[in-house]
Design a protein around this motif. Sequence first.
Motif, PDB file in Angstrom:
ATOM      1  N   TRP A   1       0.806  -1.214   0.000  1.00  0.00           N
ATOM      2  CA  TRP A   1       0.000   0.000   0.000  1.00  0.00           C
ATOM      3  C   TRP A   1       0.838   1.263   0.000  1.00  0.00           C
ATOM      4  O   TRP A   1       0.392   2.312  -0.490  1.00  0.00           O
ATOM      5  N   TYR A   2       2.068   1.179   0.536  1.00  0.00           N
ATOM      6  CA  TYR A   2       2.880   2.384   0.545  1.00  0.00           C
ATOM      7  C   TYR A   2       3.253   2.812  -0.870  1.00  0.00           C
ATOM      8  O   TYR A   2       3.521   3.995  -1.121  1.00  0.00           O
ATOM      9  N   ILE A   3       3.264   1.871  -1.803  1.00  0.00           N
ATOM     10  CA  ILE A   3       3.567   2.227  -3.192  1.00  0.00           C
ATOM     11  C   ILE A   3       2.450   3.097  -3.764  1.00  0.00           C
ATOM     12  O   ILE A   3       2.695   4.111  -4.429  1.00  0.00           O
ATOM     13  N   LEU A   4       1.191   2.709  -3.501  1.00  0.00           N
ATOM     14  CA  LEU A   4       0.060   3.507  -3.953  1.00  0.00           C
ATOM     15  C   LEU A   4       0.026   4.861  -3.244  1.00  0.00           C
ATOM     16  O   LEU A   4      -0.257   5.891  -3.873  1.00  0.00           O
ATOM     17  N   ALA A   5       0.302   4.852  -1.937  1.00  0.00           N
ATOM     18  CA  ALA A   5       0.317   6.112  -1.189  1.00  0.00           C
ATOM     19  C   ALA A   5       1.408   7.036  -1.713  1.00  0.00           C
ATOM     20  O   ALA A   5       1.227   8.265  -1.770  1.00  0.00           O
ATOM     21  N   LEU A   6       2.537   6.450  -2.114  1.00  0.00           N
ATOM     22  CA  LEU A   6       3.643   7.257  -2.624  1.00  0.00           C
ATOM     23  C   LEU A   6       3.268   7.953  -3.927  1.00  0.00           C
ATOM     24  O   LEU A   6       3.752   9.049  -4.214  1.00  0.00           O
ATOM     25  N   GLU A   7       2.392   7.318  -4.721  1.00  0.00           N
ATOM     26  CA  GLU A   7       1.905   7.965  -5.942  1.00  0.00           C
ATOM     27  C   GLU A   7       1.187   9.276  -5.587  1.00  0.00           C
ATOM     28  O   GLU A   7       1.389  10.306  -6.230  1.00  0.00           O
ATOM     29  N   GLY A   8       0.331   9.215  -4.567  1.00  0.00           N
ATOM     30  CA  GLY A   8      -0.378  10.409  -4.143  1.00  0.00           C
ATOM     31  C   GLY A   8       0.556  11.464  -3.591  1.00  0.00           C
ATOM     32  O   GLY A   8       0.395  12.661  -3.869  1.00  0.00           O
ATOM     33  N   VAL A   9       1.539  11.040  -2.805  1.00  0.00           N
ATOM     34  CA  VAL A   9       2.506  11.980  -2.243  1.00  0.00           C
ATOM     35  C   VAL A   9       3.313  12.632  -3.362  1.00  0.00           C
ATOM     36  O   VAL A   9       3.551  13.852  -3.347  1.00  0.00           O
ATOM     37  N   ALA A  10       3.728  11.827  -4.335  1.00  0.00           N
ATOM     38  CA  ALA A  10       4.503  12.359  -5.458  1.00  0.00           C
ATOM     39  C   ALA A  10       3.697  13.409  -6.216  1.00  0.00           C
ATOM     40  O   ALA A  10       4.206  14.495  -6.536  1.00  0.00           O
TER      41      ALA A  10
END
Length: 233
Positions: free
Chosen positions: A203-212
């Motif tokens: 899930w951190y990969i998907l969250a990182l998309e939003g952060v990016a």
Amino acid sequence: MAGYSEPSFLLFSMEHVAAIGVLCLSILLLFILRRRWSVSSKYERLFALTLLVMEVLYHVGMIVTGRWGLSDSLPLELCSISLLVAIVLLWTGNRHLYDFIFFAGIGGALQAMATPVLDVGFPHFRYFHFFYTHIGIIITALYFTWMKGYRPTFIGIIKTMIILNLLLPLIFAVNVFFQGNYMFLREKPVNGSLLDYLGPYPWYILALEGVAFLIFVCLWLLFRKWHFRDGSR
């Protein structure tokens, strides 16, 4: 690159704060000189060569000491990719490369500067390589913004996000094939990073998309009005 007598790198130690200070000073000097420094492709290419030499020396050192491996030494991290793109941008001035360096380069390099994935400290060559190349990515993006009049666009954000998402499955395949962890697509770094606050795998990969995307938008809003070398808004 640990394992000999070099001191370990400590987060927010004196050497870490010093590197961040060099980054801040470099940005300040570039901003101050934006109206006085005459733009020259000669200096751009010289800077590109210094970045390339640092990267080549790093890989040569890894090979000579037997620490280079397909699982962790290929230039497939975001900042490694950004560094190569920055070198080409400095050498060619190609505007199509600017958006990636501005958004992915600044975003990735700032995060790397704040929480370095680095296991040796000053005065090891890797310390200088890590911070020089990451600072170089940021300075390249700001140089083309303040000195050469390139401007980030919202379309550039979309293009950068598309490129990153096209790269992810390719890098994930390399990770599986070589048992690597490029771009931390298989697990988080062990010594702590922004990913620690973004949930468990995957899930951190998907969250990182939003952060990016959020970071890219903030950069666009902050710099979109800068244009030409006089810094007018």
